[in-house]
Design a protein around this motif. Structure first.
Motif, PDB file in Angstrom:
ATOM      1  N   PHE A  15       0.698  -1.119  -0.051  1.00 31.28           N
ATOM      2  CA  PHE A  15       0.116   0.052  -0.100  1.00 31.28           C
ATOM      3  C   PHE A  15       0.862   1.194   0.105  1.00 31.28           C
ATOM      4  O   PHE A  15       1.962   1.233   0.821  1.00 31.28           O
ATOM      5  N   LYS A  16       0.545   2.244  -0.840  1.00 32.02           N
ATOM      6  CA  LYS A  16       1.246   3.315  -0.998  1.00 32.02           C
ATOM      7  C   LYS A  16       0.646   4.676  -0.372  1.00 32.02           C
ATOM      8  O   LYS A  16      -0.521   4.569   0.074  1.00 32.02           O
ATOM      9  N   PRO A  17       1.523   5.730  -0.297  1.00 28.78           N
ATOM     10  CA  PRO A  17       1.016   6.662   0.396  1.00 28.78           C
ATOM     11  C   PRO A  17      -0.285   7.397  -0.301  1.00 28.78           C
ATOM     12  O   PRO A  17      -0.432   7.140  -1.457  1.00 28.78           O
ATOM     13  N   GLY A  18      -1.463   7.862   0.375  1.00 32.53           N
ATOM     14  CA  GLY A  18      -2.503   8.247  -0.132  1.00 32.53           C
ATOM     15  C   GLY A  18      -3.698   7.083   0.090  1.00 32.53           C
ATOM     16  O   GLY A  18      -5.083   7.374  -0.081  1.00 32.53           O
ATOM     17  N   CYS A  19      -3.422   5.925   0.550  1.00 33.72           N
ATOM     18  CA  CYS A  19      -4.278   4.827   0.804  1.00 33.72           C
ATOM     19  C   CYS A  19      -5.194   5.448   2.010  1.00 33.72           C
ATOM     20  O   CYS A  19      -4.791   6.025   2.794  1.00 33.72           O
ATOM     21  N   THR A  20      -6.414   4.643   1.947  1.00 35.75           N
ATOM     22  CA  THR A  20      -7.383   4.870   3.159  1.00 35.75           C
ATOM     23  C   THR A  20      -7.507   3.539   3.792  1.00 35.75           C
ATOM     24  O   THR A  20      -7.445   2.397   3.151  1.00 35.75           O
ATOM     25  N   TRP A  21      -7.982   3.507   5.008  1.00 35.61           N
ATOM     26  CA  TRP A  21      -8.177   2.348   5.708  1.00 35.61           C
ATOM     27  C   TRP A  21      -9.248   2.351   6.790  1.00 35.61           C
ATOM     28  O   TRP A  21      -9.343   3.487   7.528  1.00 35.61           O
ATOM     29  N   LEU A  33      -2.017   4.521  13.815  1.00 34.75           N
ATOM     30  CA  LEU A  33      -1.154   5.871  14.107  1.00 34.75           C
ATOM     31  C   LEU A  33       0.244   5.591  13.413  1.00 34.75           C
ATOM     32  O   LEU A  33       0.910   6.239  12.688  1.00 34.75           O
ATOM     33  N   GLU A  34       0.928   4.175  13.787  1.00 38.87           N
ATOM     34  CA  GLU A  34       2.130   4.009  13.086  1.00 38.87           C
ATOM     35  C   GLU A  34       2.075   3.779  11.800  1.00 38.87           C
ATOM     36  O   GLU A  34       3.195   4.019  11.173  1.00 38.87           O
ATOM     37  N   LEU A  35       1.062   3.073  11.308  1.00 32.15           N
ATOM     38  CA  LEU A  35       0.942   2.633   9.814  1.00 32.15           C
ATOM     39  C   LEU A  35       0.508   4.075   9.103  1.00 32.15           C
ATOM     40  O   LEU A  35       1.185   4.429   8.035  1.00 32.15           O
ATOM     41  N   HIS A  36      -0.180   5.068   9.664  1.00 33.56           N
ATOM     42  CA  HIS A  36      -0.105   6.350   9.097  1.00 33.56           C
ATOM     43  C   HIS A  36       1.259   7.094   8.778  1.00 33.56           C
ATOM     44  O   HIS A  36       1.185   7.694   7.968  1.00 33.56           O
ATOM     45  N   LYS A  40       2.186   8.185   4.999  1.00 33.79           N
ATOM     46  CA  LYS A  40       1.558   9.599   4.688  1.00 33.79           C
ATOM     47  C   LYS A  40       1.780   9.787   3.217  1.00 33.79           C
ATOM     48  O   LYS A  40       2.975   9.461   2.812  1.00 33.79           O
ATOM     49  N   PRO A  41       1.137  10.780   2.742  1.00 30.16           N
ATOM     50  CA  PRO A  41      -0.393  10.836   3.285  1.00 30.16           C
ATOM     51  C   PRO A  41      -1.411   9.857   3.161  1.00 30.16           C
ATOM     52  O   PRO A  41      -1.193   9.326   2.122  1.00 30.16           O
ATOM     53  N   SER A  42      -2.127   9.836   4.238  1.00 32.30           N
ATOM     54  CA  SER A  42      -3.117   8.778   4.172  1.00 32.30           C
ATOM     55  C   SER A  42      -4.109   9.371   5.007  1.00 32.30           C
ATOM     56  O   SER A  42      -4.277   9.921   5.865  1.00 32.30           O
TER      57      SER A  42
END
Length: 129
Positions: A15-21, A33-36, A40-42
């Motif tokens: 998964f690349k920056p800009g993904c949502t979950w 928070l760690e994955l964020h 980033k940005p996500s």
């Protein structure tokens, strides 16, 4: 290796920056928070039936009722890059299929990380053990 370290090490490759979950059963929100930080940005949403029960929680953790219908209330107008069940389904084995079916309407990628041990109640898997 800590159990959450495996997840953190794998996600940036897929998964690349800009993904949502959506993080289901997020507890205090610390894993997201760690994955964020890595992605980033996500954008992410965290839900739990008892947010902050063990520790102070991040404001991104929202209370939900633990059902698939409750999970669907977090759909909004967009889908998620992935829905994360990180060491949570053993707490909801009686609702596991309901939650997974609801998650499948929110994304085409469901990530499950779980310890399979005696915590799973008998009959949790209708297809046998």
């Amino acid at each position: 290796m800590k159990r959450d370290d495996l997840l953190k090490s794998l996600l940036p490759d897929y998964f690349k920056p800009g993904c949502t979950w959506l993080d289901v059963g997020a507890g205090d929100g610390s894993v997201s928070l760690e994955l964020h930080k890595l992605l980033k940005p996500s954008d992410f949403h965290c839900i739990d039936i008892a947010p902050g029960k063990r520790k102070p929680y991040h404001p991104t953790v929202h209370k939900f009722d633990g059902t698939g219908e409750g999970l669907l209330s977090f759909k909004g107008n967009a889908s998620y890059s992935f829905v994360l069940f990180n060491f949570v389904l053993h707490h909801a084995a009686h609702r596991m299929w309901d939650l997974l079916q609801a998650a499948a309407t929110l994304t085409n990628c469901i990530i499950i990380q779980e310890d399979l041990d005696e915590e799973w109640p008998a009959g949790a898997f209708p297809f046998g053990s």
